[in-house]
Design a protein around this motif. Structure first.
Motif, mmCIF file in Angstrom:
data_model
loop_
_atom_site.group_PDB
_atom_site.id
_atom_site.type_symbol
_atom_site.label_atom_id
_atom_site.label_comp_id
_atom_site.label_asym_id
_atom_site.label_seq_id
_atom_site.Cartn_x
_atom_site.Cartn_y
_atom_site.Cartn_z
ATOM 1 N N ARG A 23 0.882 -1.169 0.000
ATOM 2 C CA ARG A 23 0.000 0.000 0.000
ATOM 3 C C ARG A 23 0.916 1.214 0.000
ATOM 4 O O ARG A 23 1.590 1.485 0.984
ATOM 5 C CB ARG A 23 -0.896 0.017 1.229
ATOM 6 C CG ARG A 23 -1.750 1.280 1.303
ATOM 7 C CD ARG A 23 -2.680 1.280 2.504
ATOM 8 N NE ARG A 23 -3.754 0.333 2.272
ATOM 9 C CZ ARG A 23 -4.283 -0.445 3.197
ATOM 10 N NH1 ARG A 23 -3.840 -0.399 4.421
ATOM 11 N NH2 ARG A 23 -5.263 -1.260 2.906
ATOM 12 N N ALA A 24 0.954 1.901 -1.124
ATOM 13 C CA ALA A 24 1.774 3.109 -1.219
ATOM 14 C C ALA A 24 1.283 4.106 -0.175
ATOM 15 O O ALA A 24 0.115 4.076 0.218
ATOM 16 C CB ALA A 24 1.671 3.709 -2.617
ATOM 17 N N PRO A 25 2.160 4.977 0.315
ATOM 18 C CA PRO A 25 1.716 5.944 1.320
ATOM 19 C C PRO A 25 0.496 6.725 0.849
ATOM 20 O O PRO A 25 0.477 7.279 -0.248
ATOM 21 C CB PRO A 25 2.931 6.867 1.476
ATOM 22 C CG PRO A 25 4.095 6.013 1.099
ATOM 23 C CD PRO A 25 3.591 5.118 0.009
ATOM 24 N N GLN A 26 -0.536 6.716 1.683
ATOM 25 C CA GLN A 26 -1.797 7.398 1.398
ATOM 26 C C GLN A 26 -2.137 8.302 2.564
ATOM 27 O O GLN A 26 -1.965 7.921 3.723
ATOM 28 C CB GLN A 26 -2.945 6.405 1.243
ATOM 29 C CG GLN A 26 -2.791 5.408 0.140
ATOM 30 C CD GLN A 26 -3.906 4.378 0.185
ATOM 31 O OE1 GLN A 26 -4.241 3.848 1.242
ATOM 32 N NE2 GLN A 26 -4.486 4.089 -0.968
ATOM 33 N N THR A 27 -2.652 9.484 2.270
ATOM 34 C CA THR A 27 -3.067 10.424 3.310
ATOM 35 C C THR A 27 -4.585 10.484 3.343
ATOM 36 O O THR A 27 -5.235 10.544 2.306
ATOM 37 C CB THR A 27 -2.476 11.823 3.040
ATOM 38 O OG1 THR A 27 -1.058 11.714 3.017
ATOM 39 C CG2 THR A 27 -2.888 12.809 4.110
ATOM 40 N N GLN A 69 0.723 10.525 12.150
ATOM 41 C CA GLN A 69 -0.094 11.732 12.107
ATOM 42 C C GLN A 69 0.516 12.692 11.095
ATOM 43 O O GLN A 69 1.727 12.839 11.005
ATOM 44 C CB GLN A 69 -0.131 12.381 13.480
ATOM 45 C CG GLN A 69 -0.947 13.645 13.533
ATOM 46 C CD GLN A 69 -0.955 14.259 14.927
ATOM 47 O OE1 GLN A 69 -0.437 13.695 15.876
ATOM 48 N NE2 GLN A 69 -1.549 15.415 15.037
ATOM 49 N N GLY A 70 -0.329 13.333 10.312
ATOM 50 C CA GLY A 70 0.142 14.325 9.357
ATOM 51 C C GLY A 70 0.232 13.777 7.942
ATOM 52 O O GLY A 70 -0.348 12.747 7.618
ATOM 53 N N ARG A 71 1.005 14.478 7.108
ATOM 54 C CA ARG A 71 1.057 14.164 5.683
ATOM 55 C C ARG A 71 2.407 13.647 5.209
ATOM 56 O O ARG A 71 2.682 13.632 4.022
ATOM 57 C CB ARG A 71 0.713 15.417 4.887
ATOM 58 C CG ARG A 71 -0.677 15.926 5.147
ATOM 59 C CD ARG A 71 -0.945 17.203 4.383
ATOM 60 N NE ARG A 71 -2.293 17.666 4.568
ATOM 61 C CZ ARG A 71 -3.319 17.287 3.826
ATOM 62 N NH1 ARG A 71 -3.149 16.460 2.824
ATOM 63 N NH2 ARG A 71 -4.530 17.747 4.078
ATOM 64 N N SER A 72 3.281 13.243 6.109
ATOM 65 C CA SER A 72 4.623 12.817 5.724
ATOM 66 C C SER A 72 4.610 11.390 5.178
ATOM 67 O O SER A 72 4.553 10.414 5.927
ATOM 68 C CB SER A 72 5.589 12.919 6.899
ATOM 69 O OG SER A 72 6.851 12.448 6.513
ATOM 70 N N ARG A 73 4.696 11.284 3.866
ATOM 71 C CA ARG A 73 4.714 9.969 3.227
ATOM 72 C C ARG A 73 5.987 9.204 3.589
ATOM 73 O O ARG A 73 5.952 7.995 3.807
ATOM 74 C CB ARG A 73 4.608 10.129 1.718
ATOM 75 C CG ARG A 73 3.270 10.679 1.278
ATOM 76 C CD ARG A 73 3.268 11.052 -0.205
ATOM 77 N NE ARG A 73 1.952 11.489 -0.601
ATOM 78 C CZ ARG A 73 1.065 10.708 -1.204
ATOM 79 N NH1 ARG A 73 1.357 9.462 -1.490
ATOM 80 N NH2 ARG A 73 -0.124 11.181 -1.513
ATOM 81 N N GLU A 74 7.127 9.902 3.642
ATOM 82 C CA GLU A 74 8.395 9.251 3.971
ATOM 83 C C GLU A 74 8.374 8.694 5.392
ATOM 84 O O GLU A 74 8.885 7.613 5.652
ATOM 85 C CB GLU A 74 9.564 10.230 3.820
ATOM 86 C CG GLU A 74 9.794 10.718 2.404
ATOM 87 C CD GLU A 74 8.833 11.836 1.994
ATOM 88 O OE1 GLU A 74 8.229 12.493 2.887
ATOM 89 O OE2 GLU A 74 8.657 12.039 0.785
ATOM 90 N N HIS A 75 7.770 9.440 6.306
ATOM 91 C CA HIS A 75 7.678 9.003 7.695
ATOM 92 C C HIS A 75 6.861 7.710 7.788
ATOM 93 O O HIS A 75 7.260 6.756 8.470
ATOM 94 C CB HIS A 75 7.047 10.111 8.525
ATOM 95 C CG HIS A 75 7.104 9.896 10.004
ATOM 96 N ND1 HIS A 75 6.560 10.779 10.879
ATOM 97 C CD2 HIS A 75 7.610 8.910 10.763
ATOM 98 C CE1 HIS A 75 6.731 10.346 12.122
ATOM 99 N NE2 HIS A 75 7.367 9.202 12.062
ATOM 100 N N ALA A 76 5.734 7.659 7.110
ATOM 101 C CA ALA A 76 4.896 6.460 7.128
ATOM 102 C C ALA A 76 5.622 5.272 6.506
ATOM 103 O O ALA A 76 5.543 4.146 7.005
ATOM 104 C CB ALA A 76 3.587 6.723 6.387
ATOM 105 N N LEU A 77 6.355 5.522 5.422
ATOM 106 C CA LEU A 77 7.101 4.450 4.762
ATOM 107 C C LEU A 77 8.211 3.921 5.658
ATOM 108 O O LEU A 77 8.419 2.714 5.772
ATOM 109 C CB LEU A 77 7.663 4.956 3.437
ATOM 110 C CG LEU A 77 8.255 3.924 2.500
ATOM 111 C CD1 LEU A 77 7.230 2.853 2.153
ATOM 112 C CD2 LEU A 77 8.753 4.607 1.236
#
Length: 131
Positions: A23-27, A69-77
């Motif tokens: 699942r690619a990073p999704q906000t 929390q938030g919109r950081s795709r790199e952080h979630a990955l």
């Protein structure tokens, strides 16, 4: 990992292991619920922005998930990769989490010190005694 700032997470896990995106990073948003006094009836407090990702490590096939929390795709990955790494090697996960935990403890101590500096001491004077 979700509470850590994205910059600290990038320092703790600078190089991502080889992985496939499940699942690619999704906000999106999630509903945050609260309780009055911690024990009352639940109520909807509002919505919060969350980013999520899911990965499968190429070497082992281990699946990891990350929600931040938030919109950081790199952080979630990075959180998802760390989750997958930690399932294979708990020591590696502890090595990633240790600096994050120290930074969070330091931030909490600084906040507590700032709050303590505003503490006001009250006292009462007694006007003599009746004998």
């Amino acid at each position: 990992m979700a509470r850590a700032p994205a910059a600290l997470m990038a320092e703790a896990l600078p190089d991502l292991p080889p992985h496939d995106l499940l699942r690619a990073p999704q906000t999106g948003t999630v509903m945050v619920r609260g309780r009055i006094g911690g024990t009352g009836a639940p109520f909807n407090l509002g919505e919060m922005t969350v980013t999520r990702a899911s990965v499968r490590l190429t070497a082992t096939g281990t699946v990891g998930h990350g929600y931040v929390q938030g919109r950081s795709r790199e952080h979630a990955l990075r959180a998802a990769c760390a989750d997958a790494l930690g399932q294979d090697d708990p020591a590696a996960l502890r090595a990633i989490i240790a600096p994050l935990a120290r930074a969070e403890a330091a931030a909490r101590a600084a906040a507590a010190a700032a709050a303590a500096s505003t503490k006001v001491e009250f006292f009462t004077l007694v006007r003599g005694e009746d004998e």
